[in-house]
Design a protein around this motif. Structure first.
Motif, PDB file in Angstrom:
ATOM      1  N   ASN A 138       0.393  -0.617   0.055  1.00 22.23           N
ATOM      2  CA  ASN A 138      -0.198  -0.316   0.077  1.00 22.23           C
ATOM      3  C   ASN A 138       1.074   1.280   0.122  1.00 22.23           C
ATOM      4  OD1 ASN A 138      -2.221   1.762   0.380  1.00 22.23           O
ATOM      5  ND2 ASN A 138      -3.410   0.534   1.864  1.00 22.23           N
ATOM      6  N   SER A 139       1.095   1.689  -1.337  1.00 23.16           N
ATOM      7  CA  SER A 139       2.183   2.731  -1.280  1.00 23.16           C
ATOM      8  C   SER A 139       1.520   4.457  -1.171  1.00 23.16           C
ATOM      9  CB  SER A 139       2.926   2.826  -3.155  1.00 23.16           C
ATOM     10  OG  SER A 139       3.616   3.828  -3.253  1.00 23.16           O
ATOM     11  N   ALA A 140       1.683   5.210   0.081  1.00 25.75           N
ATOM     12  CA  ALA A 140       1.269   6.300   0.096  1.00 25.75           C
ATOM     13  C   ALA A 140       1.508   7.251  -1.190  1.00 25.75           C
ATOM     14  CB  ALA A 140       1.821   7.007   1.355  1.00 25.75           C
ATOM     15  N   GLN A 141       3.239   6.707  -1.711  1.00 30.50           N
ATOM     16  CA  GLN A 141       3.672   7.921  -2.872  1.00 30.50           C
ATOM     17  C   GLN A 141       2.810   7.661  -3.557  1.00 30.50           C
ATOM     18  OE1 GLN A 141       7.626   6.190  -3.558  1.00 30.50           O
ATOM     19  NE2 GLN A 141       8.122   7.223  -6.015  1.00 30.50           N
ATOM     20  N   ASP A 142       1.878   6.211  -3.661  1.00 28.95           N
ATOM     21  CA  ASP A 142       1.407   6.323  -5.280  1.00 28.95           C
ATOM     22  C   ASP A 142       0.510   5.935  -5.164  1.00 28.95           C
ATOM     23  OD1 ASP A 142       3.846   5.745  -7.556  1.00 28.95           O
ATOM     24  OD2 ASP A 142       3.699   3.181  -6.099  1.00 28.95           O
ATOM     25  N   GLY A 143       0.108   5.937  -3.929  1.00 30.38           N
ATOM     26  CA  GLY A 143      -1.059   6.276  -3.529  1.00 30.38           C
ATOM     27  C   GLY A 143      -2.789   5.404  -3.660  1.00 30.38           C
ATOM     28  N   GLY A 144      -2.068   4.356  -3.672  1.00 28.85           N
ATOM     29  CA  GLY A 144      -2.758   3.194  -3.471  1.00 28.85           C
ATOM     30  C   GLY A 144      -2.136   1.668  -3.277  1.00 28.85           C
ATOM     31  N   TYR A 145      -2.559   0.828  -3.240  1.00 32.43           N
ATOM     32  CA  TYR A 145      -2.193  -0.860  -3.198  1.00 32.43           C
ATOM     33  C   TYR A 145      -2.002  -0.841  -4.858  1.00 32.43           C
ATOM     34  CZ  TYR A 145      -3.910  -2.333   1.079  1.00 32.43           C
ATOM     35  OH  TYR A 145      -4.314  -1.727   2.754  1.00 32.43           O
ATOM     36  N   VAL A 146      -0.288  -1.097  -4.749  1.00 31.22           N
ATOM     37  CA  VAL A 146       0.364  -1.385  -6.053  1.00 31.22           C
ATOM     38  C   VAL A 146       1.263  -2.584  -6.317  1.00 31.22           C
ATOM     39  CG1 VAL A 146       0.604   1.030  -6.757  1.00 31.22           C
ATOM     40  CG2 VAL A 146       2.591  -0.415  -5.013  1.00 31.22           C
ATOM     41  N   PHE A 147       1.608  -3.063  -7.280  1.00 36.51           N
ATOM     42  CA  PHE A 147       2.089  -4.521  -7.223  1.00 36.51           C
ATOM     43  C   PHE A 147       3.212  -4.613  -8.600  1.00 36.51           C
ATOM     44  CE2 PHE A 147      -0.748  -6.298  -9.977  1.00 36.51           C
ATOM     45  CZ  PHE A 147      -2.354  -5.225  -9.495  1.00 36.51           C
ATOM     46  N   PRO A 148       4.206  -5.566  -8.569  1.00 32.76           N
ATOM     47  CA  PRO A 148       4.905  -6.288 -10.078  1.00 32.76           C
ATOM     48  C   PRO A 148       3.615  -5.300 -11.082  1.00 32.76           C
ATOM     49  CG  PRO A 148       5.774  -6.924  -8.570  1.00 32.76           C
ATOM     50  CD  PRO A 148       4.353  -6.666  -7.775  1.00 32.76           C
ATOM     51  N   CYS A 149       3.984  -5.089 -12.314  1.00 32.00           N
ATOM     52  CA  CYS A 149       3.146  -5.215 -13.903  1.00 32.00           C
ATOM     53  C   CYS A 149       2.728  -6.745 -13.820  1.00 32.00           C
ATOM     54  CB  CYS A 149       3.431  -4.527 -14.432  1.00 32.00           C
ATOM     55  SG  CYS A 149       3.159  -2.662 -13.825  1.00 32.00           S
ATOM     56  N   SER A 150       4.190  -7.168 -13.492  1.00 30.45           N
ATOM     57  CA  SER A 150       4.355  -8.928 -14.406  1.00 30.45           C
ATOM     58  C   SER A 150       3.801  -9.526 -12.964  1.00 30.45           C
ATOM     59  CB  SER A 150       5.914  -9.405 -14.053  1.00 30.45           C
ATOM     60  OG  SER A 150       6.229  -8.747 -12.611  1.00 30.45           O
ATOM     61  N   THR A 151       2.449  -9.099 -12.473  1.00 29.96           N
ATOM     62  CA  THR A 151       2.203 -10.227 -11.601  1.00 29.96           C
ATOM     63  C   THR A 151       0.497 -10.411 -12.372  1.00 29.96           C
ATOM     64  OG1 THR A 151       2.882  -9.357  -9.235  1.00 29.96           O
ATOM     65  CG2 THR A 151       0.693 -10.143  -9.264  1.00 29.96           C
ATOM     66  N   THR A 152      -0.147 -11.701 -11.933  1.00 32.24           N
ATOM     67  CA  THR A 152      -1.995 -11.302 -12.053  1.00 32.24           C
ATOM     68  C   THR A 152      -2.427 -12.161 -10.906  1.00 32.24           C
ATOM     69  OG1 THR A 152      -1.247 -12.001 -14.492  1.00 32.24           O
ATOM     70  CG2 THR A 152      -3.581 -12.877 -14.145  1.00 32.24           C
ATOM     71  N   PRO A 153      -2.530 -11.234 -10.743  1.00 34.37           N
ATOM     72  CA  PRO A 153      -3.417 -10.875  -9.396  1.00 34.37           C
ATOM     73  C   PRO A 153      -4.641 -12.557  -9.321  1.00 34.37           C
ATOM     74  CG  PRO A 153      -3.701  -8.632 -10.290  1.00 34.37           C
ATOM     75  CD  PRO A 153      -3.397  -9.482 -11.075  1.00 34.37           C
ATOM     76  N   PRO A 154      -5.294 -12.575  -8.360  1.00 38.03           N
ATOM     77  CA  PRO A 154      -6.075 -13.658  -7.889  1.00 38.03           C
ATOM     78  C   PRO A 154      -7.443 -13.069  -8.337  1.00 38.03           C
ATOM     79  CG  PRO A 154      -5.605 -12.913  -5.471  1.00 38.03           C
ATOM     80  CD  PRO A 154      -4.661 -12.423  -6.589  1.00 38.03           C
ATOM     81  N   ASP A 155      -8.488 -13.810  -8.843  1.00 36.07           N
ATOM     82  CA  ASP A 155      -9.265 -13.372  -8.834  1.00 36.07           C
ATOM     83  C   ASP A 155      -9.918 -12.842  -7.782  1.00 36.07           C
ATOM     84  OD1 ASP A 155     -10.733 -15.899 -11.175  1.00 36.07           O
ATOM     85  OD2 ASP A 155      -9.350 -14.094 -11.611  1.00 36.07           O
ATOM     86  N   VAL A 195     -25.020 -14.840  -5.342  1.00 32.82           N
ATOM     87  CA  VAL A 195     -24.821 -15.464  -5.850  1.00 32.82           C
ATOM     88  C   VAL A 195     -23.204 -14.788  -6.248  1.00 32.82           C
ATOM     89  CG1 VAL A 195     -24.514 -15.335  -8.431  1.00 32.82           C
ATOM     90  CG2 VAL A 195     -26.491 -16.087  -7.074  1.00 32.82           C
ATOM     91  N   LYS A 196     -22.004 -15.852  -6.371  1.00 33.49           N
ATOM     92  CA  LYS A 196     -20.764 -14.563  -7.114  1.00 33.49           C
ATOM     93  C   LYS A 196     -20.462 -14.323  -7.575  1.00 33.49           C
ATOM     94  CE  LYS A 196     -16.946 -17.291  -5.199  1.00 33.49           C
ATOM     95  NZ  LYS A 196     -16.605 -18.632  -4.542  1.00 33.49           N
ATOM     96  N   GLN A 197     -20.287 -13.256  -7.628  1.00 34.11           N
ATOM     97  CA  GLN A 197     -19.890 -12.483  -9.599  1.00 34.11           C
ATOM     98  C   GLN A 197     -18.542 -11.563  -9.198  1.00 34.11           C
ATOM     99  OE1 GLN A 197     -22.072 -11.965 -10.986  1.00 34.11           O
ATOM    100  NE2 GLN A 197     -23.922 -12.219  -9.859  1.00 34.11           N
ATOM    101  N   THR A 198     -17.589 -12.544 -10.282  1.00 37.05           N
ATOM    102  CA  THR A 198     -16.357 -12.370  -9.962  1.00 37.05           C
ATOM    103  C   THR A 198     -15.648 -11.567 -10.871  1.00 37.05           C
ATOM    104  OG1 THR A 198     -15.884 -14.878  -9.472  1.00 37.05           O
ATOM    105  CG2 THR A 198     -14.474 -14.180 -10.181  1.00 37.05           C
ATOM    106  N   ILE A 199     -14.686 -10.776 -10.089  1.00 33.68           N
ATOM    107  CA  ILE A 199     -13.642 -10.124 -11.202  1.00 33.68           C
ATOM    108  C   ILE A 199     -12.675 -10.821 -11.436  1.00 33.68           C
ATOM    109  CG2 ILE A 199     -12.355  -7.849 -10.942  1.00 33.68           C
ATOM    110  CD1 ILE A 199     -13.925  -6.826  -7.935  1.00 33.68           C
ATOM    111  N   PRO A 200     -12.531 -11.259 -12.638  1.00 35.94           N
ATOM    112  CA  PRO A 200     -11.078 -11.969 -13.128  1.00 35.94           C
ATOM    113  C   PRO A 200      -9.948 -10.810 -12.523  1.00 35.94           C
ATOM    114  CG  PRO A 200     -12.720 -11.676 -14.601  1.00 35.94           C
ATOM    115  CD  PRO A 200     -12.869 -10.376 -13.648  1.00 35.94           C
ATOM    116  N   GLY A 201      -8.791 -11.712 -11.827  1.00 36.39           N
ATOM    117  CA  GLY A 201      -7.531 -11.123 -11.570  1.00 36.39           C
ATOM    118  C   GLY A 201      -7.068 -10.142 -12.957  1.00 36.39           C
ATOM    119  N   LYS A 202      -7.034 -10.443 -14.233  1.00 33.81           N
ATOM    120  CA  LYS A 202      -6.284 -10.115 -14.740  1.00 33.81           C
ATOM    121  C   LYS A 202      -7.009  -7.431 -14.859  1.00 33.81           C
ATOM    122  CE  LYS A 202      -7.563 -10.345 -19.988  1.00 33.81           C
ATOM    123  NZ  LYS A 202      -7.755 -10.574 -20.905  1.00 33.81           N
ATOM    124  N   HIS A 203      -8.060  -8.528 -14.699  1.00 34.37           N
ATOM    125  CA  HIS A 203      -8.421  -7.129 -14.624  1.00 34.37           C
ATOM    126  C   HIS A 203      -8.398  -6.284 -13.189  1.00 34.37           C
ATOM    127  CE1 HIS A 203     -12.349  -7.894 -17.292  1.00 34.37           C
ATOM    128  NE2 HIS A 203     -11.698  -8.513 -17.395  1.00 34.37           N
TER     129      HIS A 203
END
Ligand SMILES: O=C(c1ccc(-c2ccco2)nc1O)N(Cc1ccccn1)C1CC1
Length: 396
Positions: free
Chosen positions: A310-327, A335-343
């Motif tokens: 959680n980066s104050a400098q960048d204004g929020g949560y950041v991570f390496p662009c090479s990462t595909t985060p979990p859904d 009913v579960k509505q899923t956000i794909p990790g890619k998005h």
């Protein structure tokens, strides 16, 4: 419109020109011309132009994209304004000018750049040339959005057409001034508010949204939202398009007291993990780029993202662009509505950076959760305004 098949019996000579030498084509005795529905031809023509522009990396004029993605009557395109879907633009014809508006289910003002502004603010914009005879005497408006942007001006009653649906006398809020954020964005000519008219900012008398103006004339009192990931989607007024979703639509009642498409989320699950029960007050908001959720949920989510902070400098949560985060799934109406990790890998924090900004952020300071475009761009969302308004969710 069925295509019209004409059978023409004629003996005509076609003289085709191939290069410089005219080539005589033998005279046919009988032939049939299958006429393709004009709009279908034009649309294919516009779509082939879009493909060519894309192939050579040329910026595609929005007017061309709108022609390429025009839908059936009642349907208007929602075209990403940039490579990261930071907003979506929809063509709206006001009087005799077509402008590109950001259709926003989180606000209720239809406002547009206008001839009342300093001409320096109009460079690169389509804008509403006000018609003094249509001025709503004594009316003014001023709106401020959550990101600090805003605009203000006066009001006119004029003809507005969206996706072929006409409001003959719609409150058009003509800007006299707009904030720096809107002055810098030369693609957005204003907003088309689709929240409840109760939060319209016109004084002394709040005005109706476009949807409220036309609602009674629609086949059904609803509009359906089909935003897409890095692609053109649509707003469908008055109907549900079965071709745009799979499975069932899950409806929940809307909490209307704040004027938003607000509802209760029942819980969430990270990746393939167990569902956590949690009652979350959220709004659906096409005008907000990201998803803003409770800090407990967001913190638990990013604990499962390699290299996230959680980066104050960048204004929020950041991570390496090479990462595909979990859904990330949220439970609505059981009913579960899923956000794909890619998005959720939204965009580099600055151009060329290998650090990417998370599409899910903390809602601290907002007072409620916002399910913005990051959530919406994989769903087909029905906004139904019967006596008890409901909102429905289906998977695209
Ligand atoms: O930007 C707005 C927003 C929209 C409309 C109005 C408004 C005031 C008066 C009428 O409408 N006020 C807002 O602030 N967000 C999104 C948001 C809020 C806070 C932080 C980030 N994003 C509203 C939909 C929730």
């Amino acid at each position: 419109m069925p295509s019209i098949i004409n059978t023409l019996t004629a003996a005509v000579a076609f003289v085709g020109v191939v290069g410089a030498t005219p080539v005589e084509i033998p005279k046919p005795k009988h032939f049939t011309i299958k006429q393709v529905e004009r709009s279908q031809f034009l649309r294919n023509g516009a779509q082939s132009k879009v493909k060519t522009f894309r192939k050579y990396g040329a910026k595609i004029p929005l007017s061309l994209l709108n022609a390429a993605y025009a839908g059936p009557n009642g349907s208007a395109p929602a075209v990403p304004g940039d490579a990261y879907d930071s907003l979506y633009l929809t063509p709206v014809t006001i009087a005799n000018t077509t402008v590109q508006l950001d259709a926003d289910t989180g606000s209720a003002d239809l406002w547009v750049f206008s001839s009342l502004q300093a001409s320096s603010q109009l460079t690169g914009h389509d804008y509403y040339k006000v018609d003094a005879s249509k001025k709503v005497q004594g009316a003014s408006w001023r709106i401020t959005y959550g990101d600090g942007s805003g605009a203000a001006g006066t009001v006119y009653a004029d003809k507005v057409v969206v996706g072929g649906v006409t409001a003959t006398s719609q409150a058009v809020e003509a800007a006299t001034s707009v904030s720096a954020q809107f002055q810098q964005d030369r693609d957005t000519d204003g907003l088309l508010g689709l929240a409840f008219s109760s939060i319209n900012t016109v004084k002394p008398t709040p005005q109706k949204t476009f949807f409220d103006t036309v609602k009674a004339s629609l086949p059904e009192p609803l509009f359906s939202v089909n935003l897409k990931y890095h692609a053109a989607g649509s707003y469908d007024f008055g109907f549900i398009d079965k071709a745009k979703y799979t499975g069932d639509i899950t409806y929940v009642d809307v909490i209307t007291k704040n004027g938003f498409w607000e509802f209760t989320v029942d819980g969430y699950a990270i990746g393939s993990g167990a569902t956590t029960k949690s009652s979350i007050d959220a709004i659906a908001d096409t005008g907000t780029t990201l998803a803003y959720l409770p800090s407990t949920l967001v913190s638990a989510y990013y604990k499962q993202v390699t290299g996230a902070k959680n980066s104050a400098q960048d204004g929020g949560y950041v991570f390496p662009c090479s990462t595909t985060p979990p859904d990330l799934s949220i439970v609505i109406g059981g009913v579960k509505q899923t956000i794909p990790g890619k998005h959720i890998n939204y965009a580099p924090v600055t151009t060329g950076s290998t650090t990417c900004f998370g599409g899910v952020q903390d809602n601290t300071g907002i007072g409620f959760s916002i399910l913005g475009d990051i959530f919406l761009k994989s769903k087909y969302v029905i906004h139904e305004a019967k006596d008890t308004p409901r909102i429905g969710f289906a998977q695209q």
